[in-house]
Design a protein around this motif. Sequence first.
Motif, short mmCIF file in Angstrom:
data_model
loop_
_atom_site.label_atom_id
_atom_site.label_comp_id
_atom_site.label_asym_id
_atom_site.label_seq_id
_atom_site.Cartn_x
_atom_site.Cartn_y
_atom_site.Cartn_z
N GLU A 118 -0.48 8.77 -8.29
CA GLU A 118 -1.88 9.55 -7.95
C GLU A 118 -2.73 8.67 -8.69
OE1 GLU A 118 -1.97 12.33 -6.37
OE2 GLU A 118 -0.22 13.28 -6.59
N TRP A 119 -3.82 8.58 -7.70
CA TRP A 119 -5.21 7.71 -8.13
C TRP A 119 -6.46 8.42 -8.22
CZ3 TRP A 119 -3.90 2.67 -9.04
CH2 TRP A 119 -2.68 2.21 -8.57
N ALA A 128 1.67 8.06 -12.71
CA ALA A 128 2.98 8.22 -11.99
C ALA A 128 3.36 9.63 -11.52
CB ALA A 128 4.26 7.65 -12.96
N ARG A 129 3.79 9.57 -10.19
CA ARG A 129 4.23 10.81 -9.45
C ARG A 129 5.85 10.87 -9.46
NH1 ARG A 129 5.15 10.57 -3.97
NH2 ARG A 129 4.85 12.91 -3.96
N LEU A 130 6.48 9.65 -9.34
CA LEU A 130 7.91 9.79 -9.22
C LEU A 130 8.39 8.41 -9.88
CD1 LEU A 130 8.70 7.47 -6.72
CD2 LEU A 130 8.00 9.51 -5.32
N LEU A 176 0.83 -1.17 -0.09
CA LEU A 176 0.17 0.03 0.12
C LEU A 176 0.63 1.10 0.07
CD1 LEU A 176 -2.98 1.28 0.07
CD2 LEU A 176 -2.79 1.04 2.58
N ALA A 177 1.97 1.37 0.77
CA ALA A 177 2.76 2.23 0.67
C ALA A 177 3.52 2.67 -0.76
CB ALA A 177 3.88 2.19 1.86
N GLY A 178 3.86 1.53 -1.32
CA GLY A 178 4.45 1.90 -2.62
C GLY A 178 3.54 2.28 -3.56
N MET A 179 2.21 2.01 -3.57
CA MET A 179 1.00 2.36 -4.24
C MET A 179 0.99 4.04 -4.04
SD MET A 179 -1.46 -0.90 -4.24
CE MET A 179 -2.69 -0.33 -5.47
N ILE A 180 0.94 4.40 -2.83
CA ILE A 180 0.60 5.88 -2.26
C ILE A 180 1.87 6.57 -2.88
CG2 ILE A 180 0.54 7.40 -0.34
CD1 ILE A 180 -0.74 4.99 1.15
#
Length: 215
Positions: free
Chosen positions: A174-175, A207-209, A166-170
Amino acid sequence: LCNLQNMFGAGTETSATTIEWALAELINHPDIMLKARQEIDSVVGKNRLVEESDILNLPYVQSIVKETMRLHPTGPLIVRQSTEDCNVNGYDIPAMTTLFVNVWAIGRDPNYWENPLEFKPERFLNEEGQSPLDLKGQHFELLSFGAGRRSCPGASLALQIIPNTLAGMIQCFEWKVGEEGKGMVDMEEGPGMALPRAHPLQCFPAARLHPFAEV
């Protein structure tokens, strides 16, 4: 073979379902998503992917997982059998009686939780900003994995996989939901032993990073 299938099925379906519920709640609560992302960025940075060893330093992410499991337990009913005659709160329970513990109802009981239907990870943080209430069956108002010697054998694995995934998806995406990215996720529950969603989660990642070095 059947036991092996049950082991892998239970170990993967329940964790995936919990992550799906958590992501749905975060999409519907962008302020909580932002706070979790800020915590991850401050601890991990933006040059590498979050790792299992980072989770101990991410109490807010841990609290999101706990709050998800409180509202959406993938084991909503725990089945036990009494070994001897006993009396619980005035009820006589004969030996060899099959008992059902309603974990779903306990997690939404206003006698134990303030505003129980509200998704509020902060309820698990103490004054120091830590998340001391664990999921190992020591707190009977939060029995996500059961309790005692017959608690879920996969609890330790789940508590590594779920927060890290979950931390990796956050951290990385951006969702958004809907054509304009401003939709809300339907939180209706469906039938099933693992309390699945009534409707599959359909969202769009951006993708944000990019924590992986280019080859």
